[in-house]
Design an enzyme around this catalytic site. Structure first.
Site, short mmCIF file in Angstrom:
data_model
loop_
_atom_site.label_atom_id
_atom_site.label_comp_id
_atom_site.label_asym_id
_atom_site.label_seq_id
_atom_site.Cartn_x
_atom_site.Cartn_y
_atom_site.Cartn_z
N GLY A 124 -47.04 -20.44 53.20
CA GLY A 124 -48.00 -21.22 53.96
C GLY A 124 -48.04 -22.59 53.40
N THR A 160 -52.40 -16.52 48.88
CA THR A 160 -51.56 -17.62 49.41
C THR A 160 -52.76 -18.56 50.31
OG1 THR A 160 -49.52 -16.49 49.71
CG2 THR A 160 -49.93 -18.25 51.05
N HIS A 163 -54.79 -20.58 47.63
CA HIS A 163 -54.02 -21.65 47.02
C HIS A 163 -53.91 -22.60 48.20
CE1 HIS A 163 -50.00 -23.12 45.18
NE2 HIS A 163 -50.03 -23.84 46.33
N GLU A 164 -53.88 -22.13 49.34
CA GLU A 164 -53.70 -23.42 50.58
C GLU A 164 -55.02 -24.01 50.66
OE1 GLU A 164 -50.86 -24.32 51.09
OE2 GLU A 164 -49.44 -22.72 50.55
N ASP A 186 -52.03 -33.07 37.81
CA ASP A 186 -52.72 -32.78 38.77
C ASP A 186 -54.19 -33.58 39.15
OD1 ASP A 186 -53.77 -31.58 36.73
OD2 ASP A 186 -53.79 -29.41 37.22
N VAL A 188 -56.66 -33.54 37.17
CA VAL A 188 -57.44 -32.47 36.56
C VAL A 188 -57.33 -32.33 35.08
CG1 VAL A 188 -58.37 -30.02 36.76
CG2 VAL A 188 -57.55 -31.07 38.81
N GLN A 194 -48.15 -29.44 32.43
CA GLN A 194 -47.32 -28.31 32.59
C GLN A 194 -45.85 -28.59 33.29
OE1 GLN A 194 -49.09 -24.87 34.45
NE2 GLN A 194 -47.28 -24.51 35.73
N1 ARG Z 1 -47.10 -23.13 49.64
C1 ARG Z 1 -46.71 -22.02 48.84
C2 ARG Z 1 -45.41 -21.62 49.42
O1 ARG Z 1 -45.22 -21.34 50.32
C3 ARG Z 1 -47.77 -20.94 48.58
C4 ARG Z 1 -47.76 -20.24 47.20
C5 ARG Z 1 -48.48 -19.29 47.32
N2 ARG Z 1 -48.59 -18.28 45.94
C6 ARG Z 1 -48.76 -17.04 46.01
N3 ARG Z 1 -48.67 -16.32 44.91
N4 ARG Z 1 -49.33 -16.48 47.11
O2 ARG Z 1 -44.59 -21.40 48.48
ZN ZN Z 2 -48.92 -25.37 47.30
CA CA Z 3 -45.03 -31.30 35.10
#
Ligand code: ARG
Ligand code: ZN
Ligand code: CA
Length: 254
Positions: A124, A160, A163-164, A186, A188, A194
């Protein structure tokens, strides 16, 4: 500001092969996950390691499929478009009809979610606040969307999209997008510094950048672990998302 904001969602299903024309049940399963994850009502919240428990936060955001379309007519909040495009990329072609996709609904009123086949292992991608409205929203691989239908392990818990949508509300990756370095941020405060992304199902603690004893907050939705291994936003991330809702996204849900 206290209280919740409810975001109207339109899901644009853009399908080439028949199975990509995902079911209403698969779409509803994703809306359910968003409502759990952004209200800290996810069933796996208890899996957050004890030291990070106090930082896990309710984002005070809810989602519902739009009930009226841009012209005011009743809708189920889903558009369905047949395409000749076998697989899309992150070039935004899925976001316009002239390139085989579906046009966005006004982004000052709706969260646009496009669901389609993506190439190159992409799960995504998202547009941050402040970008062009015609491409605003998130794009999700159909097999990483929701928890049923074509959703496939290890990305079949709807994370996903969580996250998006985090990116869409201005969250950065938790490792600071500096490769494996220790200088990226980040922006935050309560997420530990990390190194790089984590993948799969890490075990606690996973230490980088001298961030012991608790190490990386790899169970955060903004890392790259499997769906089953991510289960929290931090309080600082919630502050950032709420700032986006009070700033560049202040027209939505109100
Ligand atoms: N933009 C990331 C990708 O495409 C999305 C990661 C989402 N992670 C997840 N565990 N669903 O790699
Ligand atoms: Zn991302
Ligand atoms: Ca880093």
């Amino acid at each position: 500001r206290t209280g919740c904001i409810e975001i109207p969602v339109v899901v644009h299903v853009v399908h080439n092969r028949p199975e990509q024309n995902i079911s209403q049940a698969q779409i509803e399963s994703q809306i359910r996950v968003l409502n759990e994850d952004f209200r800290k009502r996810n069933a796996d919240i208890g899996s957050v390691p004890v030291p990070f428990g106090p930082v896990a936060a309710d984002a005070r955001i809810t989602f519902r499929l739009a009930a009226s379309d841009p012209s005011g007519a009743p809708t189920d909040g889903v558009t369905r478009t047949q395409t000749e495009v076998a697989a899309f990329s992150d070039d935004d072609a899925v976001k316009s009809a002239v390139s085989g996709g579906a046009d966005a609904w006004p982004s000052n009123e709706y969260l646009n979610i496009w669901v389609c086949q993506l190439g190159g292992g992409l799960l995504g991608y998202a547009q941050f606040p402040g970008g062009p409205s015609a491409t605003d929203g998130v794009v999700i691989l159909h097999s990483a969307f929701g928890t049923t239908g074509t959703a496939a392990a290890p990305f079949n818990r709807g994370r996903t999209t969580t996250h998006e949508v985090g990116h869409w509300l201005n969250l950065r990756h938790i490792w600071g997008d500096d490769g494996d370095g220790c200088s990226g941020s980040d922006f935050v405060d309560d997420t530990p510094n990390q190194g790089g992304p984590n993948f799969g199902t890490p075990s606690f603690p996973t230490i980088s950048c001298s961030n012991g004893p608790n190490g990386d907050m790899f169970m955060n939705y903004m890392d790259y672990v499997d769906d089953a291994a991510m289960m929290m936003f931090s309080a600082g991330q919630v502050t950032r998302m709420q700032a986006a809702l009070d700033g560049p996204r202040s027209t939505i849900g109100r």
